[in-house]
Design an enzyme around this catalytic site. Structure first.
Site, mmCIF file in Angstrom:
data_model
loop_
_atom_site.group_PDB
_atom_site.id
_atom_site.type_symbol
_atom_site.label_atom_id
_atom_site.label_comp_id
_atom_site.label_asym_id
_atom_site.label_seq_id
_atom_site.Cartn_x
_atom_site.Cartn_y
_atom_site.Cartn_z
ATOM 1 N N GLY A 16 1.296 -0.950 -0.019
ATOM 2 C CA GLY A 16 0.041 0.485 -0.373
ATOM 3 C C GLY A 16 0.565 1.293 0.162
ATOM 4 N N ARG A 76 -2.288 7.367 0.823
ATOM 5 C CA ARG A 76 -2.351 7.961 2.621
ATOM 6 C C ARG A 76 -0.878 8.345 3.523
ATOM 7 N NH1 ARG A 76 -7.124 10.502 4.346
ATOM 8 N NH2 ARG A 76 -7.212 7.947 4.923
ATOM 9 N N MET A 77 -1.244 6.359 3.612
ATOM 10 C CA MET A 77 0.005 6.220 4.969
ATOM 11 C C MET A 77 0.977 5.883 4.729
ATOM 12 S SD MET A 77 -1.843 6.719 7.912
ATOM 13 C CE MET A 77 -1.263 6.279 8.762
ATOM 14 N N GLY A 119 -2.201 -2.018 9.482
ATOM 15 C CA GLY A 119 -2.513 -0.522 9.894
ATOM 16 C C GLY A 119 -3.950 -0.407 9.698
ATOM 17 N N HIS A 164 -12.950 16.610 16.632
ATOM 18 C CA HIS A 164 -12.672 16.179 14.918
ATOM 19 C C HIS A 164 -12.740 17.198 14.001
ATOM 20 C CE1 HIS A 164 -11.688 12.235 16.652
ATOM 21 N NE2 HIS A 164 -11.075 11.784 15.751
ATOM 22 N N LYS A 179 -15.665 14.293 9.032
ATOM 23 C CA LYS A 179 -15.989 13.148 9.360
ATOM 24 C C LYS A 179 -17.745 12.625 9.660
ATOM 25 C CE LYS A 179 -14.303 10.003 13.741
ATOM 26 N NZ LYS A 179 -13.855 9.458 12.927
#
Lengths: 250, 250, 250, 250
Positions: C8, C12-13, C76, C135, C139
C-alpha cells in the site's frame, strides 16, 4: 471578480495564495510570478490586487515598483521597519492612480490577530496576566514577535487603566518565571509537533479568562490574505495600512 | 470502622481531615488534638490510625512519640529530609506493636500523583517534553516542588530509554524558555484566581499529549488522605512508606 | 538493519511509512508495493517485516498470503472483526517459519494509546469522568471509535473498583449532555482546522485531571509504526498481537 | 467615598458583597440588611448605591421600593423577565431624584461577560464554532443560560455576516454532537470539582481560536459588583441598564 496577481507564487506562502485565489468564488488568478519573472507585466489592465509574499531583501523593491505601475498591493513579507514604510508612503503619494493602496500585515492569522485584540480589551479588568507562546522546536527566536507584541499591548492597557504591578510574591525562581516584557511575564515552549500557538491568561480572585490562538498550518493565513485582498480591492482604504486588525470589525 | 485520630485538628488541613473522617461511612473520629493537647491520649485502645498535619518543626517529634505509643500514622506535614526519615525507621524497628506503619506523602492530591506517574510512563515515547506549573501569586517559591519532581522523573525516564537532548533551535530567548531541570524546561505562571496546577506537554511530529492536574482547593487532598488511612489500617504496609503512588494501582 | 517492505506504498498512510522507513537509521526499505503489484515478491530472503496499510476489503487476503510466504506483518488497515482475527491465527498456526508474527493496531498514535491507558488507570480514583473528542468536520461518524473505546475502558474500570453512578443532578438537557457510553458521557465536537483530538476529564471535590491527545497530522502515526516494526522484528512477540499498548512499557 | 448598602447581606452572595465593600478603598458599608429588616431605613441620606442579592420572589418588590425611596440600585438577583423590567422602568420614571439608576446583571463575572463579547466579535470570521460549558454536577439545568446566550450571539453574528451553515458531515452521532442552539452545537459537561466554566471554540482551515472563562468561586463576581456600584454611583447611567457589558470598555 477581483483579479489577483501573486508575486512569489512558487514560495511556501505564495503557492498557498495561488491555490486560495483559485478556490475563491469572487476572485480570479491574473498573473503568478516568481523570482526572475518580469514584474512590469502586472498592470491595472490585468490586475486589481497583487499579493506579495517574497523575502525581506526584495520585498520593498517589489512594492515600490508595483505602486509605480499603478496597482494595489497586499504584502505578506515580513521585515518592515519604519524607514521602509516611509518609502512606501512616499511612493503612494506619487502613485499614478487615484487612491492607490498598500496593505502590510505582520500576521495574517485571523485567530492570532483577534487574540491580540481581545488581550488588549481584557487587560484593564484583571489583576494578573501572563503570556505563553508555544512553537515548533526549529524556531530560532524566543519569545515570538507575536507574544512580545501581545505582552506590550497588555502592559500599555494596564498603564492606561491605572493598574499597578501584578501580584507576585516569588522570591526565587531559577529562571522559571520567564521573560518580563513591559511588566508581563512571557513563557516560550518549544515542542515537536506544534506549529505556532499563543495562550493569554488573565486572573482575578476566583476567575480566569484564557484566550488561545492555534495556527496548525500556514494555510491558516489564507482567509486573512483573501480578506485583505477584498478590502484593498474595495478601494475603501487608500494609502498605507499596516495590520489586519484594521480590516476586522472590532 | 476505622478509628481515626487527628493531630493538628484545628489547622487548615487538619480541620478538613476531621470533616472528611466524619463524612466517611467506614471511619469514625477518635480524638481530635491540636497544639497544647496531650498526645499520649492516643493509644491502640482508641485509635487505629492517626492523621498528622502540623508543621515541620514539631512533626518529627509527634511521629516518633506516636510510633512509641503503638499507633500507625499517616503524615501530611512536609519537610521530611532523609535524616528525619531514618529516625522514623529506627523508631519503627523498636515499635511496641508488630508491623507498625508510618506513611508520609509530600502530596495527597490524587490528580497530581497520577499526573506525575503518567509523565514518567509517557516520557520515553516523545521527542519533546516541557512542564508548565501555575499557582496563586502568593506562592514564594518557583517552580513548585511538584514541577521539579515531574521534570526530574521525565529526565530520568528519557535517559533510561536512551533518548538524547530534545530538539531546540533557540538561539536567544531573553529568559522566556524557563528553567532547565534535568534537561526539561520548566515554566512557572503566577496568576490571581488560580490555586495549584501542573501541565505536562509531550510532543512528536504531528502529535501532542497533555497531562494536566488542577487542584482548586485543599479539599482535593482529602480523598488521598482517606485512601492512605484505609491502606495503613489494612496492615498491609508495615514499616515506612513514602509517596501516595504506592497506594494507587499503577 | 531491519528490512521493511511496504504494502500500500502509494496510499495516504503507506507513502508516509516509506518515508519514515527511509529516515530510520536502523531500517532499510526492501520492497514498496501497491495495488496491482505481485505480493509474492516479498519473502524472508528480502524482508524482515512487512507494513500493510491498504483497505479493509483486501487487507485480510494480503495478511494471510504474507503469513504463508513466511514474513512477519505489521497491519495498519482497520476493520478487523473477531472472525477475521481467527483466520489470521489459523494461518499463523500453519506458518512456514517458527514464531511468525502478525501485529494489528487500530490506532498507531502513541499519544492516543497512552491517553487511553492512562484513562483506564485513573478511572477508579475519581467521582466523575467525561470524554470530549474533537475532529475535522468531514468525519462522518460521531463519536469516534477511540472515544467510545476510552469511555468503555473508564466504565469497566469504575465497575471493577465498585464505583457507582457519577453524580449528576441534571433534570433537562436538550441533548447537551451528549451520548452516554457505558455510563460515561461522551461529547463530539466538529471544527474546521482540527484533525483528531481526545480529552478525558476526571474530577473529585476540589481537583481535576485532564488527559488530552492531539493528532494534528497522520504523520503522527509513524513513531508507532516504526516502534511496532522493531518489536515484531525482535521476534519477541510470536503469534497475533492486537493493540499498540502491548508494545509500550505501561 | 461611595456609601454602599447591601440587601440580602447574610446570603451566599450578599455576605461576599459586604466583605468586598469593606475591602474597597473607595467605598464604605452603610447598611447591611437581610430578610425581615426594614428596607425603608435605606435613604439617600445614608446610601449612594444599594446592592441587592436576594431571591427572584422578593427582588422586584425590593427594587421598586428602593427606587421610590430615592436610591440607586445594583441588582444581582436573577429571574428578570421583560414584564418585570417594565415595572422597574415605570418606577424610575416616577422616581423622586433626578437621573435615578437601576442596574441589573444576569452575570457579574467579568471573564464570562468578556468571553461572551469576544465570541460575538470573533464569530463572523470562522467557518466553525462550538460551545462547551462545564459545571459542578449539582446543577439541575443544562446547558447553562450563559452557554445558550453565547450560542445565540454567535448564531446572530454569523447570520449578520452572511455565513451559512457550518461544515458537518456527521451522519450518525448517538447524541454525542450535543444540543443545537441557533445553529451552534452546545455541549454540557458535569464534573465534580468544577464550578462554572465556558469554552468557545472557533475554527478555520489550519487555525483555532479558543476563548475560555473559568469561575472557580462566587467571589469571582465581586470585581463586577464593585465596578457596577462605581458606575452607578457616577450618575452617568440614569434609568435602567441591563448587562455588565455596558460598563466595560468594549
Amino acid at each position: 471578480m477581483i483579479r489577483v496577481s501573486v508575486v512569489g507564487a512558487k514560495g511556501r506562502m505564495g503557492s498557498h495564495v495561488v491555490e486560495a485565489v483559485n478556490g475563491a468564488a469572487d476572485m480570479q488568478l491574473a498573473l503568478a510570478l516568481d523570482a526572475g519573472d518580469d514584474l512590469t507585466a502586472i498592470t491595472p489592465d490585468n490586475t486589481d490586487v497583487v499579493v506579495e509574499f517574497t523575502v525581506p531583501s526584495v520585498s520593498l523593491g517589489n512594492v515600490l515598483a508595483l505602486v509605480r505601475q499603478g496597482v494595489d498591493v497586499v504584502v505578506g513579507t515580513t521585515g518592515w521597519a519604519d524607514e521602509k514604510l516611509d518609502q512606501v508612503r512616499a511612493a503612494l503619494d506619487g502613485a499614478p492612480r487615484e487612491s492607490q493602496t498598500v496593505f502590510i500585515a505582520p500576521n495574517f492569522a485571523i485567530s492570532a490577530v483577534l487574540a491580540d485584540h481581545f488581550a488588549k480589551v481584557a487587560a484593564p479588568y484583571f489583576e494578573s496576566a501572563e503570556v505563553i507562546e508555544l512553537h515548533h522546536p526549529t524556531k530560532v527566536d524566543a519569545p515570538s514577535g507575536t507574544a512580545i507584541h501581545t505582552a506590550q499591548a497588555i502592559g500599555e492597557a494596564r498603564r492606561a487603566a491605572g493598574l499597578g504591578e501584578m501580584p507576585d510574591a516569588t522570591q526565587t525562581d531559577g529562571g522559571s518565571r520567564g521573560q518580563v516584557v513591559d511588566g508581563v511575564h512571557v513563557h516560550a515552549v518549544r515542542l515537536r509537533g506544534l506549529n505556532a500557538h499563543e495562550e493569554v491568561l488573565f486572573g482575578n480572585a476566583g476567575e480566569q479568562l484564557v484566550i488561545r490562538a492555534d495556527s496548525f498550518d500556514r494555510i491558516s493565513f489564507m482567509p486573512g490574505v483573501l480578506l485583505a485582498a477584498r478590502k484593498v480591492a474595495s478601494g475603501a482604504y487608500p494609502g498605507l495600512t499596516v495590520g489586519l486588525d484594521h480590516f476586522l470589525d472590532l
